[in-house]
Write a protein that holds these residues in place. Structure first.
Motif, short mmCIF file in Angstrom:
data_model
loop_
_atom_site.label_atom_id
_atom_site.label_comp_id
_atom_site.label_asym_id
_atom_site.label_seq_id
_atom_site.Cartn_x
_atom_site.Cartn_y
_atom_site.Cartn_z
N GLU A 286 0.82 -1.21 0.00
CA GLU A 286 0.00 0.00 0.00
C GLU A 286 0.86 1.26 0.00
N GLN A 287 1.96 1.24 0.74
CA GLN A 287 2.87 2.38 0.72
C GLN A 287 3.39 2.66 -0.69
N LEU A 288 3.73 1.57 -1.38
CA LEU A 288 4.21 1.71 -2.75
C LEU A 288 3.17 2.38 -3.63
N MET A 289 1.91 1.98 -3.45
CA MET A 289 0.84 2.58 -4.25
C MET A 289 0.66 4.05 -3.89
N GLN A 290 0.77 4.37 -2.61
CA GLN A 290 0.68 5.77 -2.20
C GLN A 290 1.77 6.61 -2.86
N GLN A 291 2.98 6.06 -2.93
CA GLN A 291 4.06 6.78 -3.61
C GLN A 291 3.69 7.08 -5.06
N ARG A 292 3.04 6.14 -5.68
CA ARG A 292 2.75 6.30 -7.11
C ARG A 292 1.77 7.43 -7.38
N LYS A 293 0.98 7.82 -6.40
CA LYS A 293 0.08 8.96 -6.60
C LYS A 293 0.87 10.18 -7.05
N LYS A 294 2.03 10.38 -6.46
CA LYS A 294 2.83 11.55 -6.84
C LYS A 294 3.71 11.26 -8.05
N LEU A 295 4.16 10.01 -8.15
CA LEU A 295 5.12 9.69 -9.21
C LEU A 295 4.48 9.64 -10.60
N ILE A 296 3.33 8.98 -10.70
CA ILE A 296 2.74 8.75 -12.02
C ILE A 296 2.49 10.06 -12.79
N PRO A 297 1.88 11.09 -12.17
CA PRO A 297 1.71 12.33 -12.93
C PRO A 297 3.01 12.89 -13.48
N VAL A 298 4.08 12.79 -12.71
CA VAL A 298 5.37 13.27 -13.20
C VAL A 298 5.83 12.43 -14.39
N TRP A 299 5.68 11.13 -14.25
CA TRP A 299 6.09 10.24 -15.34
C TRP A 299 5.28 10.53 -16.61
N ILE A 300 3.98 10.75 -16.44
CA ILE A 300 3.13 11.02 -17.60
C ILE A 300 3.57 12.30 -18.30
N GLN A 301 3.92 13.31 -17.51
CA GLN A 301 4.46 14.53 -18.11
C GLN A 301 5.67 14.22 -18.98
N ALA A 302 6.55 13.39 -18.45
CA ALA A 302 7.77 13.05 -19.19
C ALA A 302 7.43 12.28 -20.47
N ILE A 303 6.47 11.37 -20.36
CA ILE A 303 6.07 10.57 -21.52
C ILE A 303 5.50 11.47 -22.61
N MET A 304 4.69 12.43 -22.23
CA MET A 304 4.06 13.32 -23.21
C MET A 304 5.10 13.95 -24.13
N LYS A 305 6.21 14.34 -23.55
CA LYS A 305 7.21 15.06 -24.33
C LYS A 305 8.20 14.15 -25.00
N ALA A 306 8.01 12.83 -24.82
CA ALA A 306 8.99 11.90 -25.36
C ALA A 306 8.41 11.00 -26.44
N GLY A 307 7.10 11.13 -26.70
CA GLY A 307 6.38 10.24 -27.64
C GLY A 307 7.17 9.90 -28.87
#
Lengths: 210, 210
Positions: A189-210
């Motif tokens: 569950e802690q790992l999933m909580q971390q992902r709340k903040k991480l995933i949006p950042v990762w998605i931002q990076a993905i957007m610019k890397a398509g």
DNA sequence: GTCTATAGGGGGATAGAC
DNA sequence: GTCTATCCCCCTATAGAC
């Protein structure tokens, strides 16, 4: 009327008790592996009552399945549809919301995917998530972002797959993940909580890397 | 011995025919929804023969399940373990390989996840993927990359989840995806082919954005 | 080894008392 | 509305002939 409300609040109606039990058991075991006797026991009632209220196992299942899918996907389309929240914020909202609901009821994602495999049309036809999503504010915003060069990948389906996949896959692969990482439930569950903040950042990076 | 080999090549043994049929049906419907009659029919043999060769439905299932999980996850650990291929190349290899195998047998990911939900220990204990993976060359390379600042997120579990999730989730959510995007099977496959090139690029971007 | 026929049990659904 | 008792079909597994 007060007394009626009170009564239902204190001790829920039999019909409701059966539905709650059915949700629990169906979500855990799926349709085929569930016995109506399991549901009756979980509800603390007799087997005959289940058929009295819902006619058959299949009818009860379709009810639970539709409610579950509608509840899970419905929230998603609402967020996608809101024209006022910009794309980046939509992602943060979705991630936050779905990790919370998946932590609260971790069996739902796998339940939906498993049961949808059998008769996808049966349930997807009744819920216009497809058309709703592809004509939503999200799609317009996505196309604008592509036109403005803020997103490289032109196909929004990849974007949707990525967001949902990053959020939901850990819950579907949970037993493997916990085995590989030697995680107990709390650590998971802690790992999933971390992902709340991480995933949006990762998605931002993905957007610019398509 | 030549004749024996020839015979098995031309017309496979009954035991093998049953196993192939069992794989197909179990993968499609899962253990609970599969009837031994389905397998027998699929194999073109009589129901009694199934029990003659494999004793029971459960024994046959455990055999298929172990082979399937070992085959699917085994290839993964081999790639992870190779100390000679650098991290970036490992990702490209994994993505390429697993999209191909998932296209060839699209039911396997969902099959494994669904059946693992019931008794995860039963099968995961027999396959040391966890320890193998967490002591592999991959982990060392990952830690090096973190130390050198090439990767931001220090926990390799997030990395593993991301790669596997981006590859496999579309196959698990396939019915929903095809519904949302109005995709036929060919269009779905094209989308997956595109992801072979896209995912490694995205992973690179994620590494630097942790 | 492969078949037909059947035993045996489990599970969904209903009859009927209360 | 809720229970007990029971029906009956379907599915797994086996017996026994060939």
């Amino acid at each position: 009327m007060t007394s009626r409300k009170k009564k239902e609040a204190l001790d829920t109606s039999t019909e409701e008790k059966i539905k709650v039990a059915a949700r629990t058991v169906f979500h855990q075991k799926g349709f085929a592996a569930t016995r109506t006797r399991d549901i009756a026991e979980e509800a603390g009632i007799n087997l005959a009552l289940l058929n009295y209220y819902f006619r058959s196992k299949e009818k009860l299942f379709k009810l639970i399945m539709l409610e579950t899918v509608a509840g899970f996907m419905g929230g998603m389309t609402i967020v996608f549809n809101d024209p006022d929240t910009p794309l980046e914020e939509k992602v943060a909202l979705l991630v936050d919301r779905y990790i919370d609901t998946a932590i609260a009821e971790p069996e739902i994602p796998l339940f939906i995917m498993s049961e949808l495999r059998n008769n996808p049309h049966e349930f997807l036809e009744k819920l216009p998530i497809g058309k709703m999503l592809m004509h939503s504010a999200f799609i317009r915003q996505y196309q604008e972002a592509v036109a403005e060069g803020r997103i490289v990948e032109p196909n929004p389906l990849h974007f949707i797959m990525n967001v949902i996949g990053l959020v939901i896959f850990p819950f579907i692969g949970r037993p493997i993940l916990q085995n590989v990482g030697s995680l107990n439930n709390q650590e998971f569950e802690q790992l999933m909580q971390q992902r709340k903040k991480l995933i949006p950042v990762w998605i931002q990076a993905i957007m610019k890397a398509g």
